[in-house]
Write an enzyme that holds these catalytic residues in place. Structure first.
Site, short mmCIF file in Angstrom:
data_model
loop_
_atom_site.label_atom_id
_atom_site.label_comp_id
_atom_site.label_asym_id
_atom_site.label_seq_id
_atom_site.Cartn_x
_atom_site.Cartn_y
_atom_site.Cartn_z
N SER A 138 38.10 42.24 50.75
CA SER A 138 39.02 41.65 49.78
C SER A 138 40.43 41.96 50.26
O SER A 138 40.62 42.88 51.09
CB SER A 138 38.78 42.29 48.40
OG SER A 138 39.83 42.03 47.51
N TYR A 151 36.94 49.50 42.72
CA TYR A 151 36.84 48.33 43.60
C TYR A 151 37.69 48.51 44.85
O TYR A 151 37.24 48.23 45.97
CB TYR A 151 37.29 47.10 42.81
CG TYR A 151 37.10 45.78 43.50
CD1 TYR A 151 35.87 45.13 43.48
CD2 TYR A 151 38.16 45.14 44.14
CE1 TYR A 151 35.70 43.90 44.08
CE2 TYR A 151 38.00 43.91 44.75
CZ TYR A 151 36.76 43.29 44.71
OH TYR A 151 36.60 42.06 45.32
#
Length: 256
Positions: A138, A151
């Site tokens: 990401s 995350y």
């Protein structure tokens, strides 16, 4: 057909980015194992593709389940050429309110799942002296955001794992790269919008326009098609010239 003869396994592939990658792979000639915690949805996605796909029930945090899914793929298709470690979830909280079990769950699925899939796949890639390890990172593999301690930590960890595997896999002819998208309009991202609005005390419109897309060059979401095209390119790249790299389709949000 850019992936004729290629055999791929994609986790978290019953929906979203993973499903888009699996379908794109099949369209380019690959045979694909669609692995997902929701086995029924995985098999339905495989049925959409046809005889060149199988659906597998796989909890990526369970080593026995990961090993069994990889072995089933090899039994069905004869080899493993491409691995896409895509399974993931998102839970957001300020760190002072982040339940440890939820933090651990995010890290287990993203990072530990990537590790277990890698370990299972290289057993087959190393002897054949070829393979492509593709990780789903990401922008958050490079750039932090508030409320996302679990995350961001997991995605940073996957970036490190990818780079280690470029070093370890090179002598075996195995490439390792990571795709680091910006915000992609999937159910995972749509779920975050009201959650971030709640925790940040702003409107959902501001979450989208200021938090998610505020630093892009054109206020556009990245698409699943953008990501799947990069996954096809990485699966089919012909040499170790491209390994250990982070590719960041993010409309300029992060430029690395």
């Amino acid at each position: 057909m850019r992936l004729e003869g290629n055999v791929a396994i994609v986790t978290g592939a019953a929906s979203g980015i993973g499903k888009a990658i699996a379908k794109h792979y099949a369209a380019e000639g690959a045979r694909v194992a669609i692995a997902d915690l929701n086995g029924e949805a995985a098999r339905a996605a495989a049925d959409e593709i046809g005889t060149n796909a199988i659906g597998l029930t796989m909890d990526v945090t369970d080593e026995a389940a990961v090993n069994a899914g990889v072995e089933e793929t090899v039994k069905r298709f004869g080899r493993i050429d491409t691995m896409v470690a895509n399974a993931g979830i998102q839970i957001v909280h300020p760190i002072e309110d982040f339940p440890f079990e939820e933090f651990r769950k995010v890290v287990d699925i993203h990072l530990h799942g990537s590790f277990l899939l890698t370990k299972a796949c290289v057993r087959h890639m190393y002897p054949q002296k070829s393979g492509s390890l593709i990780y789903m990172g990401s922008v958050h593999s490079h750039e932090p955001s508030a409320l996302k301690s679990a995350y961001v930590a997991a995605k940073h960890g996957i970036l490190g794992l990818c780079r280690v595997m470029a070093k370890e896999g090179g002598k075996h002819g195995v490439r390792s790269n990571i795709i680091c998208p910006g915000f992609v309009k999937t159910p995972l991202v749509e779920k975050q919008i009201p959650e971030q609005a709640r925790d940040l005390g702003i409107s959902e419109k501001d979450v989208v326009e200021k938090v998610m897309l505020g630093r892009t060059v054109d206020a556009e979401f990245t698409t699943v098609e953008d990501v799947s095209e990069i996954a096809v390119f990485l699966a089919g790249f012909g040499s170790n010239a491209l390994t250990g790299q982070s590719i960041i389709p993010s409309h300029g949000w992060y430029m690395g």
